[in-house]
Design a protein around this motif. Structure first.
Motif, PDB file in Angstrom:
ATOM      1  N   ARG A  14     -22.761 -23.666  10.636  1.00 37.79           N
ATOM      2  CA  ARG A  14     -22.104 -24.878  11.128  1.00 37.79           C
ATOM      3  C   ARG A  14     -20.776 -25.135  10.440  1.00 37.79           C
ATOM      4  O   ARG A  14     -19.903 -25.781  11.018  1.00 37.79           O
ATOM      5  N   GLY A  15     -20.610 -24.701   9.204  1.00 34.64           N
ATOM      6  CA  GLY A  15     -19.364 -24.948   8.498  1.00 34.64           C
ATOM      7  C   GLY A  15     -19.399 -24.364   7.107  1.00 34.64           C
ATOM      8  O   GLY A  15     -20.435 -23.894   6.622  1.00 34.64           O
ATOM      9  N   ARG A  16     -18.227 -24.382   6.451  1.00 39.63           N
ATOM     10  CA  ARG A  16     -18.097 -23.862   5.095  1.00 39.63           C
ATOM     11  C   ARG A  16     -18.348 -24.964   4.078  1.00 39.63           C
ATOM     12  O   ARG A  16     -17.845 -26.084   4.205  1.00 39.63           O
ATOM     13  N   LEU A  17     -19.114 -24.625   3.057  1.00 39.89           N
ATOM     14  CA  LEU A  17     -19.372 -25.546   1.952  1.00 39.89           C
ATOM     15  C   LEU A  17     -18.588 -25.179   0.703  1.00 39.89           C
ATOM     16  O   LEU A  17     -18.322 -26.045  -0.132  1.00 39.89           O
ATOM     17  N   GLY A  18     -18.247 -23.944   0.532  1.00 39.73           N
ATOM     18  CA  GLY A  18     -17.514 -23.503  -0.645  1.00 39.73           C
ATOM     19  C   GLY A  18     -17.228 -22.018  -0.555  1.00 39.73           C
ATOM     20  O   GLY A  18     -17.777 -21.308   0.306  1.00 39.73           O
ATOM     21  N   VAL A  47     -26.469 -20.987   3.331  1.00 41.48           N
ATOM     22  CA  VAL A  47     -26.374 -19.528   3.376  1.00 41.48           C
ATOM     23  C   VAL A  47     -25.266 -19.077   2.436  1.00 41.48           C
ATOM     24  O   VAL A  47     -24.125 -19.559   2.536  1.00 41.48           O
ATOM     25  N   ALA A  48     -25.597 -18.193   1.510  1.00 45.44           N
ATOM     26  CA  ALA A  48     -24.623 -17.558   0.623  1.00 45.44           C
ATOM     27  C   ALA A  48     -24.404 -16.129   1.114  1.00 45.44           C
ATOM     28  O   ALA A  48     -25.362 -15.361   1.262  1.00 45.44           O
ATOM     29  N   ALA A  95     -29.775 -26.770  -3.131  1.00 46.79           N
ATOM     30  CA  ALA A  95     -29.548 -25.490  -2.445  1.00 46.79           C
ATOM     31  C   ALA A  95     -28.117 -25.015  -2.659  1.00 46.79           C
ATOM     32  O   ALA A  95     -27.876 -23.813  -2.855  1.00 46.79           O
ATOM     33  N   GLU A  96     -27.152 -25.932  -2.630  1.00 46.85           N
ATOM     34  CA  GLU A  96     -25.770 -25.534  -2.881  1.00 46.85           C
ATOM     35  C   GLU A  96     -25.595 -25.018  -4.307  1.00 46.85           C
ATOM     36  O   GLU A  96     -24.878 -24.032  -4.530  1.00 46.85           O
ATOM     37  N   LEU A 104     -30.929 -20.398   1.620  1.00 48.63           N
ATOM     38  CA  LEU A 104     -31.577 -21.172   0.573  1.00 48.63           C
ATOM     39  C   LEU A 104     -31.988 -22.544   1.116  1.00 48.63           C
ATOM     40  O   LEU A 104     -31.284 -23.140   1.927  1.00 48.63           O
ATOM     41  N   GLY A 105     -33.092 -23.025   0.653  1.00 44.81           N
ATOM     42  CA  GLY A 105     -33.617 -24.312   1.086  1.00 44.81           C
ATOM     43  C   GLY A 105     -34.891 -24.610   0.306  1.00 44.81           C
ATOM     44  O   GLY A 105     -35.071 -24.107  -0.813  1.00 44.81           O
TER      45      GLY A 105
END
Length: 286
Positions: free
Chosen positions: A44-48, A68-69, A133-134, A114-115
Motif C-alpha cells: 500500500r505504501g512506503r514506511l521507510g 514487509v521488509a 512490526a516496523e 512481519l506482524g
C-alpha cells in the motif's frame, strides 16, 4: 488587568489548542519501481528505506495487515548480505514472521512479512503492533547494513561503506498470479470487459465481411496443385464417358474415331504401294 483583557490575551492560546493537528499519512505512496505485490501481500505504501532495503505497509486479500521488509537490488546481489538478512529473520519470534520467500531464490530479492497487526480501530494496541512490526523490520535491514555494530578501536581512515549502497532500487521480484484484474477497481473492471467485448465484436464483423466478399467467388481454374512432402504432384485423370448409342470396344480404338486409309491414285496397277513397302531406296535407281 481586567477580566476582559485576560480573556482577550488567552484567546490566541485557545485557538492554537483547538486547531486540528496536521494529519501525517500512514505511508508514502508507492513509486513506479516498487512492486505492487510480493507473495500474498499487496503493498500500500512506503514506511521507510535505507541502503539495505525498504519497509512497506501491506495487507493480503483476507484483510490481514503486515509490514514487509524487502532488500534492494544491490544488497540482494551480495551473498553475505543475503545471509545476514536470513539470520536476522531467523532470530525474530516465530509468531512475528507471517510469510517470507525462499532463500534459495538467487534471482529474487529476499522479503519478509512481519506482524500480526490488527485493523486500525483507533485503539493504542493497533498502533503499538504496527510500531513493533516496523521496529522489527528496521532491525532486519540494519543487520544487513551493519550500521548498528559498535565500533572497535580508534577512528582512522575512511568510513566503511558497502560497494552496493549506490544501487538502491527495489530488488527483483516475481508476481504470480498477475496483479490484474483482481487489483482493479470496479470501474476499471467494467472498462476492461467493455474493451474485450468491443474486440470480439470487431473480429466477428471482419469475419462476416470476408464471407460476404468471397461467398460468390469463382473457383480457381485450374485448381492449385498442392505438392506432397516429396515435392511431387499427383494428377488424377478422369476418363470421358462416350455418348449413349455409340458402340464401345474393349480392344482398340473406336471405329468412329479411327483414321481411314485411302490408297493413292495415279499409280499403275501392280505397282507396289509406297505406303505398304515404305519409301524406295535411292540406290535402286542405278
Amino acid at each position: 488587568m481586567t477580566a476582559t483583557e485576560s480573556q482577550t490575551e488567552a484567546r490566541p492560546a485557545d485557538t492554537l489548542e483547538d486547531a486540528p493537528a496536521r494529519v501525517i499519512p500512514e505511508a508514502l505512496p508507492l513509486e513506479p519501481e516498487d512492486p505492487p505485490r510480493v507473495g500474498e501481500f499487496w503493498l500500500r505504501g512506503r514506511l521507510g528505506a535505507n541502503a539495505a532495503g525498504y519497509l512497506y505497509a501491506a495487507s493480503d486479500e483476507n484483510g490481514r495487515n503486515a509490514v514487509v521488509a524487502m532488500m534492494t537490488e544491490g544488497s540482494a546481489d551480495d551473498a553475505a548480505a543475503r545471509d545476514r538478512f536470513v539470520t536476522a529473520v531467523d532470530e525474530l519470534p516465530g509468531d512475528a514472521v507471517l510469510a517470507h520467500n525462499d532463500a534459495d531464490d538467487d534471482d529474487l530479492a529476499l522479503w519478509v512479512a512481519l506482524g500480526p497487526i490488527r485493523s486500525d480501530d483507533g485503539s493504542s494496541a493497533a498502533s503499538d503492533e504496527r510500531l513493533l512490526a516496523e521496529r522489527r523490520g528496521e532491525d532486519v535491514l540494519s543487520a544487513v547494513l551493519m550500521d548498528r555494530i559498535p565500533h572497535v578501536g580508534l577512528f582512522r581512515g575512511p568510513d566503511f561503506r558497502h560497494y552496493w549502497e549506490g544501487r538502491r532500487r527495489p530488488g527483483l521480484f516475481r508476481i504470480w498470479p498477475l496483479p490484474w484484474p483482481s487489483v482493479l477497481r470496479p470501474a476499471s473492471r467494467v472498462a476492461l470487459m467493455l474493451a474485450l467485448a468491443a474486440m470480439a465484436l470487431i473480429m466477428l464483423l471482419a469475419v462476416f465481411l470476408a464471407w460476404l466478399l468471397f461467398r460468390n467467388a469463382e473457383p480457381l481454374e485450374p485448381e492449385p496443385v498442392i505438392p506432397t512432402p516429396t515435392n511431387t504432384a499427383t494428377v488424377t485423370v478422369t476418363p470421358t464417358t462416350p455418348p449413349p448409342g455409340t458402340p464401345s470396344s474393349t480392344t482398340g480404338p473406336s471405329p468412329s474415331n479411327s483414321p481411314t486409309l485411302t490408297p493413292p491414285t495415279g499409280l499403275p496397277s501392280g505397282s507396289p504401294n509406297p505406303s505398304s513397302t515404305g519409301s524406295p531406296d535411292p540406290g535402286d535407281k542405278f
